[in-house]
Design an enzyme around this catalytic site. Sequence first.
Site, PDB file in Angstrom:
ATOM      1  N   ARG A  48       0.888  -1.130   0.036  1.00  0.00           N
ATOM      2  CA  ARG A  48       0.098  -0.111   0.037  1.00  0.00           C
ATOM      3  C   ARG A  48       0.925   1.432  -0.001  1.00  0.00           C
ATOM      4  O   ARG A  48       1.792   1.311   0.671  1.00  0.00           O
ATOM      5  CB  ARG A  48      -0.971  -0.069   1.347  1.00  0.00           C
ATOM      6  N   THR A  55      -9.448   0.438  -9.623  1.00  0.00           N
ATOM      7  CA  THR A  55      -8.720  -0.509  -8.957  1.00  0.00           C
ATOM      8  C   THR A  55      -8.540  -1.623  -9.861  1.00  0.00           C
ATOM      9  O   THR A  55      -9.534  -1.703 -10.818  1.00  0.00           O
ATOM     10  CB  THR A  55      -8.972  -1.006  -7.472  1.00  0.00           C
ATOM     11  N   THR A  82      -3.757  -0.848  -7.318  1.00  0.00           N
ATOM     12  CA  THR A  82      -4.784   0.290  -7.494  1.00  0.00           C
ATOM     13  C   THR A  82      -3.898   1.699  -7.674  1.00  0.00           C
ATOM     14  O   THR A  82      -2.636   1.846  -7.117  1.00  0.00           O
ATOM     15  CB  THR A  82      -5.600   0.650  -6.572  1.00  0.00           C
ATOM     16  N   ASP A  87      -7.742   8.223  -0.050  1.00  0.00           N
ATOM     17  CA  ASP A  87      -8.511   7.422   0.677  1.00  0.00           C
ATOM     18  C   ASP A  87      -8.340   7.626   2.350  1.00  0.00           C
ATOM     19  O   ASP A  87      -8.906   7.036   2.855  1.00  0.00           O
ATOM     20  CB  ASP A  87      -7.840   5.793   0.477  1.00  0.00           C
ATOM     21  N   SER A 125     -10.067  -0.711   1.133  1.00  0.00           N
ATOM     22  CA  SER A 125     -11.170  -1.836   0.862  1.00  0.00           C
ATOM     23  C   SER A 125     -10.970  -3.146   0.082  1.00  0.00           C
ATOM     24  O   SER A 125     -11.539  -4.122  -0.057  1.00  0.00           O
ATOM     25  CB  SER A 125     -12.303  -1.498   0.312  1.00  0.00           C
TER      26      SER A 125
HETATM   27  N1  GLY Z   1      -8.512   2.985  -3.568  1.00  0.00           N
HETATM   28  C1  GLY Z   1      -9.400   1.795  -3.164  1.00  0.00           C
HETATM   29  C2  GLY Z   1      -8.981   1.392  -2.160  1.00  0.00           C
HETATM   30  O1  GLY Z   1      -8.012   0.925  -1.520  1.00  0.00           O
HETATM   31  O2  GLY Z   1      -9.809   0.486  -1.413  1.00  0.00           O
END
Ligand code: GLY
Length: 575
Positions: A90, A373, A391, A415, A445
């Site tokens: 991430r 995503t 994403t 986010d 998510s």
């Molecule tokens: N950017 C969408 C997610 O990470 O949920």
Amino acid sequence: MLLLAMFFMPLKGSPLSPVVTTSRGLVVAAEGHAAEAGATILRKGGNAVDAAVATALTLAVTYPRAGNIGGGGFMVVRLADGTATAFDFREVAPAGATRNLYQDAEGKLVKGRSTKGHLAAAVPGTVAGLALAMQRLGSGKMAWADLVEPARALAEKGFEVTDAMAEDLRASADLMGANAAARRIFLRDGNFYRAGETMRQPHLAATLARLQAEGPREFYTGRTAELLAADMAAHGGLITKEDLANYRPVERAVLRGAYRGYELITMPPPSSGGIALLQMLTMLEGHDVAALAPAGAAKIHLFVEVMRRAYADRAAYLGDPDFTKIPVAALLDPDYLARRAATIDSNRATPSKMIGGGLASVTEAEKPEPLETTHFSVMDAAGNVVSCTYTINGIYGCGVVAGETGILLNNEMDDFTSLPGTPNTFGLVQGEANAIHPRKRPLSSMTPTIVLRDGKVVIVTGSPGGATIINTVLQVITNLIDHHMTTSEAVAAKRFNHQWLPDAITYEPGLASEAVMDELRVRGHELKLRKLYPNDPPRWSGMQGSAETIVVDPVTGLRTGAPDGRRPGTAAVSD
Ligand code: GLY
């Protein structure tokens, strides 16, 4: 060897899904070249992890609306020997990010500041995450350069622009038109691509060549990092060379759960997906879902009530585990979830304002994330599987290509909670646990998930779609386990979403009969047809995220890959 490839006619009114069944390996992805790149690596002796790396890198070239090296994601791996692990790559907030970054002097949100342009970008993790996965669990037979090569070659030689992509690029003219490099590459300065033309990305090809020659750290400490940081500095962005050099992916213990005798392996925080999915399945387990009509009012009501409760907890408690103490065990405690499920009235919708985080009286909400995503699923002949969702957040991310890198950057900063306790630009209230902090990961998510029965993989799935992701995965899994649908039917079946706030069910056209919709209204539900998302071409209007899924027959061991017809160009390719 491809055993069977056919165009399967799914449920009435649903998109067509080209389905592939094989006894060997296969890759299911949102774009054909990328699925083929992964399958080629399998043919050359790479395993599912190697193939996943090649697929992800290729999507960055051929599916730029979501595929990326300028974003981040999650990969859940389960090897045939039973080893299971998760890679968290991430993005993180730059060191210079502040809690009020997207507010004006009066503390109001500035529209577009967290979604467009350099300031919206978080430090990308994709290259580091893919490299870590390969180093930890790759076959050892493939070199990093081999896995980069399909992507590099496609960036250099080009690929044919499809109808959908041409439409898609044109629809993003506003977003990308504001950035010189993005405008030149993707919009050809207004001479828009037409279907059948070739898209070449020489700057991206050069970046990928540097990654091939110098290895993945080049992205974070080499010329690519220099170019990216210089572009940020020149345009008011926050990402510095230090931010890039300091980026680290994390290998995390997978989250495990159970549903009706099946075992689930899914993503832990900073994804909210795994916890919410397991909460919802546990709440459903006390109900005879199989006895309910798949698109009947009783079923939709029950699922919505379960969704409402899980998403309330998501908003109240979830964030980056390195910054927020997350009560994972308490949230997944069967007694807690039984008490939570007991508050469901089988005849009446519970207004969301009556539901807070179930462990305390927290009443904050989470904003919905953009419907982009991308997810891909991979299985190799030996039975190793990868479920990967990654994403750049919005479609074409923040609309910025970082100078001469050719890399399209994410807008993942959106986010985060930009203004705790106050409606955001989408009119929704957000949670404190997900507030902006330097080097913090925004709550996600994304829900890459693997399901097993008697120790054997039976489902590999996941989806794009921001906040809807978790509910898409829930519906695919329950369609298979409870409603005994075929793979194609389970993926194609119309979907619905409830995320606590706004207090409404959004649904795909054709979800259920008018009588069922009326019955839901009588029970107190507000129903809203899904709308066109910003920048999305009309043909994708009303679609919840696609779910590129593999299902394994527990008796024959045959693997069926069902690309989701909601996205034009999705593909399943066997080795
Ligand atoms: N950017 C969408 C997610 O990470 O949920």
